[in-house]
Design a protein around this motif. Sequence first.
Motif, PDB file in Angstrom:
ATOM      1  N   MET A   1      -5.114 -24.004   5.088  1.00  0.00           N
ATOM      2  CA  MET A   1      -4.744 -23.001   4.455  1.00  0.00           C
ATOM      3  C   MET A   1      -4.950 -21.633   5.082  1.00  0.00           C
ATOM      4  O   MET A   1      -4.349 -20.475   4.550  1.00  0.00           O
ATOM      5  CB  MET A   1      -5.461 -22.606   2.858  1.00  0.00           C
ATOM      6  CG  MET A   1      -5.216 -23.865   1.881  1.00  0.00           C
ATOM      7  SD  MET A   1      -3.712 -24.628   1.500  1.00  0.00           S
ATOM      8  CE  MET A   1      -3.714 -23.303   0.063  1.00  0.00           C
ATOM      9  N   PHE A   2      -5.402 -21.814   6.050  1.00  0.00           N
ATOM     10  CA  PHE A   2      -5.978 -20.290   6.758  1.00  0.00           C
ATOM     11  C   PHE A   2      -4.608 -19.708   7.320  1.00  0.00           C
ATOM     12  O   PHE A   2      -4.636 -18.552   7.376  1.00  0.00           O
ATOM     13  CB  PHE A   2      -7.001 -20.668   7.803  1.00  0.00           C
ATOM     14  CG  PHE A   2      -6.774 -21.463   8.961  1.00  0.00           C
ATOM     15  CD1 PHE A   2      -7.174 -23.057   8.957  1.00  0.00           C
ATOM     16  CD2 PHE A   2      -5.793 -21.160   9.925  1.00  0.00           C
ATOM     17  CE1 PHE A   2      -6.600 -23.907   9.742  1.00  0.00           C
ATOM     18  CE2 PHE A   2      -5.502 -21.814  10.900  1.00  0.00           C
ATOM     19  CZ  PHE A   2      -5.729 -23.393  10.717  1.00  0.00           C
ATOM     20  N   CYS A   3      -3.814 -20.540   7.782  1.00  0.00           N
ATOM     21  CA  CYS A   3      -2.712 -19.795   8.616  1.00  0.00           C
ATOM     22  C   CYS A   3      -1.918 -19.095   7.669  1.00  0.00           C
ATOM     23  O   CYS A   3      -1.604 -17.945   7.860  1.00  0.00           O
ATOM     24  CB  CYS A   3      -1.778 -20.962   9.230  1.00  0.00           C
ATOM     25  SG  CYS A   3      -2.759 -22.000  10.390  1.00  0.00           S
ATOM     26  N   SER A   4      -1.783 -19.465   6.385  1.00  0.00           N
ATOM     27  CA  SER A   4      -0.874 -18.742   5.460  1.00  0.00           C
ATOM     28  C   SER A   4      -1.497 -17.593   4.853  1.00  0.00           C
ATOM     29  O   SER A   4      -0.880 -16.589   4.692  1.00  0.00           O
ATOM     30  CB  SER A   4      -0.560 -19.952   4.424  1.00  0.00           C
ATOM     31  OG  SER A   4      -1.760 -20.251   3.705  1.00  0.00           O
ATOM     32  N   GLU A   5      -2.878 -17.743   4.708  1.00  0.00           N
ATOM     33  CA  GLU A   5      -3.568 -16.566   4.373  1.00  0.00           C
ATOM     34  C   GLU A   5      -3.333 -15.515   5.217  1.00  0.00           C
ATOM     35  O   GLU A   5      -3.139 -14.189   4.850  1.00  0.00           O
ATOM     36  CB  GLU A   5      -5.014 -16.885   4.209  1.00  0.00           C
ATOM     37  CG  GLU A   5      -5.421 -17.989   2.964  1.00  0.00           C
ATOM     38  CD  GLU A   5      -6.772 -18.366   3.086  1.00  0.00           C
ATOM     39  OE1 GLU A   5      -7.577 -17.711   3.696  1.00  0.00           O
ATOM     40  OE2 GLU A   5      -7.245 -19.522   2.566  1.00  0.00           O
ATOM     41  N   VAL A   6      -3.639 -15.657   6.733  1.00  0.00           N
ATOM     42  CA  VAL A   6      -3.529 -14.753   7.560  1.00  0.00           C
ATOM     43  C   VAL A   6      -2.024 -14.088   7.817  1.00  0.00           C
ATOM     44  O   VAL A   6      -2.036 -12.789   7.644  1.00  0.00           O
ATOM     45  CB  VAL A   6      -3.740 -15.256   9.016  1.00  0.00           C
ATOM     46  CG1 VAL A   6      -3.570 -14.279  10.017  1.00  0.00           C
ATOM     47  CG2 VAL A   6      -5.391 -15.481   9.049  1.00  0.00           C
ATOM     48  N   TYR A   7      -0.906 -15.018   7.537  1.00  0.00           N
ATOM     49  CA  TYR A   7       0.222 -14.453   7.517  1.00  0.00           C
ATOM     50  C   TYR A   7       0.458 -13.941   6.375  1.00  0.00           C
ATOM     51  O   TYR A   7       1.410 -12.756   6.438  1.00  0.00           O
ATOM     52  CB  TYR A   7       1.057 -15.790   7.863  1.00  0.00           C
ATOM     53  CG  TYR A   7       2.411 -15.661   8.009  1.00  0.00           C
ATOM     54  CD1 TYR A   7       2.926 -15.144   9.085  1.00  0.00           C
ATOM     55  CD2 TYR A   7       3.667 -15.957   7.136  1.00  0.00           C
ATOM     56  CE1 TYR A   7       4.252 -14.935   9.877  1.00  0.00           C
ATOM     57  CE2 TYR A   7       4.757 -16.013   7.635  1.00  0.00           C
ATOM     58  CZ  TYR A   7       5.085 -15.242   8.742  1.00  0.00           C
ATOM     59  OH  TYR A   7       6.545 -15.154   9.305  1.00  0.00           O
TER      60      TYR A   7
ATOM     61  N   LEU B   1      -3.164  -8.271  12.909  1.00  0.00           N
ATOM     62  CA  LEU B   1      -4.199  -8.170  11.807  1.00  0.00           C
ATOM     63  C   LEU B   1      -5.587  -7.768  12.679  1.00  0.00           C
ATOM     64  O   LEU B   1      -6.477  -6.982  12.162  1.00  0.00           O
ATOM     65  CB  LEU B   1      -4.080  -9.400  11.073  1.00  0.00           C
ATOM     66  CG  LEU B   1      -5.102  -9.238   9.712  1.00  0.00           C
ATOM     67  CD1 LEU B   1      -5.027  -7.988   9.024  1.00  0.00           C
ATOM     68  CD2 LEU B   1      -5.165 -10.467   8.836  1.00  0.00           C
ATOM     69  N   ILE B   2      -5.888  -8.526  13.577  1.00  0.00           N
ATOM     70  CA  ILE B   2      -7.075  -8.612  14.268  1.00  0.00           C
ATOM     71  C   ILE B   2      -7.212  -7.079  14.932  1.00  0.00           C
ATOM     72  O   ILE B   2      -8.442  -6.458  14.776  1.00  0.00           O
ATOM     73  CB  ILE B   2      -7.267  -9.448  15.296  1.00  0.00           C
ATOM     74  CG1 ILE B   2      -7.266 -11.047  14.923  1.00  0.00           C
ATOM     75  CG2 ILE B   2      -8.463  -9.331  16.294  1.00  0.00           C
ATOM     76  CD1 ILE B   2      -7.172 -12.231  16.046  1.00  0.00           C
TER      77      ILE B   2
ATOM     78  N   SER C   1     -16.105  -6.827  12.438  1.00  0.00           N
ATOM     79  CA  SER C   1     -16.469  -7.443  10.985  1.00  0.00           C
ATOM     80  C   SER C   1     -16.526  -8.903  10.893  1.00  0.00           C
ATOM     81  O   SER C   1     -15.791  -9.747  11.682  1.00  0.00           O
ATOM     82  CB  SER C   1     -15.630  -6.599  10.193  1.00  0.00           C
ATOM     83  OG  SER C   1     -14.198  -7.028  10.430  1.00  0.00           O
ATOM     84  N   GLU C   2     -16.896  -9.379   9.633  1.00  0.00           N
ATOM     85  CA  GLU C   2     -16.811 -10.807   9.437  1.00  0.00           C
ATOM     86  C   GLU C   2     -15.395 -11.104   9.283  1.00  0.00           C
ATOM     87  O   GLU C   2     -14.959 -12.150   9.598  1.00  0.00           O
ATOM     88  CB  GLU C   2     -17.622 -11.137   8.175  1.00  0.00           C
ATOM     89  CG  GLU C   2     -19.303 -10.928   8.349  1.00  0.00           C
ATOM     90  CD  GLU C   2     -19.774 -12.169   9.215  1.00  0.00           C
ATOM     91  OE1 GLU C   2     -19.190 -12.999   9.344  1.00  0.00           O
ATOM     92  OE2 GLU C   2     -20.574 -11.586  10.147  1.00  0.00           O
ATOM     93  N   ARG C   3     -14.645 -10.472   8.710  1.00  0.00           N
ATOM     94  CA  ARG C   3     -13.284 -10.716   8.171  1.00  0.00           C
ATOM     95  C   ARG C   3     -12.556 -10.966   9.714  1.00  0.00           C
ATOM     96  O   ARG C   3     -11.638 -11.703  10.018  1.00  0.00           O
ATOM     97  CB  ARG C   3     -12.582  -9.607   7.592  1.00  0.00           C
ATOM     98  CG  ARG C   3     -11.189 -10.083   6.997  1.00  0.00           C
ATOM     99  CD  ARG C   3     -10.820  -9.012   6.141  1.00  0.00           C
ATOM    100  NE  ARG C   3      -9.377  -9.264   5.614  1.00  0.00           N
ATOM    101  CZ  ARG C   3      -8.478  -8.367   5.154  1.00  0.00           C
ATOM    102  NH1 ARG C   3      -9.024  -7.014   4.815  1.00  0.00           N
ATOM    103  NH2 ARG C   3      -7.217  -8.497   4.707  1.00  0.00           N
ATOM    104  N   GLN C   4     -12.846  -9.796  10.564  1.00  0.00           N
ATOM    105  CA  GLN C   4     -12.227  -9.677  11.923  1.00  0.00           C
ATOM    106  C   GLN C   4     -12.563 -11.183  12.577  1.00  0.00           C
ATOM    107  O   GLN C   4     -11.737 -11.946  13.119  1.00  0.00           O
ATOM    108  CB  GLN C   4     -12.473  -8.892  12.779  1.00  0.00           C
ATOM    109  CG  GLN C   4     -11.605  -8.823  14.032  1.00  0.00           C
ATOM    110  CD  GLN C   4     -12.214  -7.691  15.159  1.00  0.00           C
ATOM    111  OE1 GLN C   4     -13.356  -7.445  15.372  1.00  0.00           O
ATOM    112  NE2 GLN C   4     -11.422  -6.745  15.482  1.00  0.00           N
TER     113      GLN C   4
END
Length: 414
Positions: free
Chosen positions: A1-7, A61-62, A69-72
């Motif tokens: 699911m990670f790709c869609s979240e970033v997208y 986004l990066i 940061s953890e999110r990055q």
Amino acid sequence: MFCSEVYAEARPELFSGIRTHSSDRTMDLGLAEDHFSRPMGSFVASDIEQLKLAIEECKKLILELPEHSERQKDTVVKLIHLRLKLQELKDPEEDEPNLRILLEHRFSKEKSKSVKQTCDKCSTIIWGLIQTWYTCTGCYYRCHSKCMNLITKPCVRSKVSHQSEYELSICPEIGLDRQDYRCAECRTPISLRGVPSEARQCDYTGQYYCSTCHWNDTAIIPARVIHNWEFEPRKVCRSSLRYLALMMSRPVLKLKEINPLLFNFVEELVEIRKLRQDILLMKPYFITCKEAMEARLLLQLQDRQHFVENDDMYSLQDLIDISSGRLSCSLTEIHTTFAKHIKLDCERCQAKGFVCELCKEGDILFPFDSHTSVCHDCSAVFHRDCYYDNSTTCPRCTRMTERKQDEPSDVKNA
């Protein structure tokens, strides 16, 4: 699911009007994990385009997220997985052969996925995790699987096998104009101004190469060592680097013919030559001694086999170790071990010693003792002072001559 979240995070306007499963999680719209698993058929071009779009948005986004940061960090991990999936779509896994032979190269398929290497053909990084790559077992040439059909340079080991000799002129430059302003290897246009490609000189061949064939690697140049006793590494092209590495331990340098004056200026060379001459005199004792053969004494020189075969051939590694002092220490230790076996430890070897027939005094002599001299005709051993002070011929040679004269004529004719 990670790709869609970033997208979705990167391009929220693309997801407007779409139902969500929860208020804080965006639906992936076809970019879920199932989308990336290998299907029964093949992917269409739109799937690859969607992945490329997601990768670009992920990269943006990066850059926007707070640094470190953890999110990055999580987004970077997601970007890696996106690229892995894209690579799988572009280059589907095929049953690549484990061994391929091309231009005398013997390419072996590499299984390491974590080591980062550089392709010798295209000069780009080999990502072992997602790319198939090969290494030549002869010259260690590395390249992508996709670059193998573009290789034009034969294996350097074949050159070493057929032509084991060095270029003994110091940087034999012929000039860039004689090369038609092209790389000496791949013939790419080059110039000293770097347009269209920078001309880089190899100090070993003296020729100029492009940046793809010359990576500014450095190596010790044999010609500079032999003529100037200089060991400073110089810049060489990739093919010269591999050739010099393969030739490093080969005893192909006959110093007394190439530059005999070197022994007048380098004391360490004279010391090593004397130790090697002594070892050659010790060798007959070992090959006829049961204890020495069982102890495998000569195997102490297995890395320098030529030391038990002659005293005048050197490898480039020998000269480097002589300059650093390593060879003198190790060879002196081996010499001491050999002499101890012959003179102290082994009664059979002691029995093969000599008594000076000129003075008939002193201890048992051996041909490798520093205070002795050896007759060139019969190999008898004498005290050095006795041998040079004696104006007559060698007593043993005289006896052998008289014995031949006393033999019956029928025995001589037989």
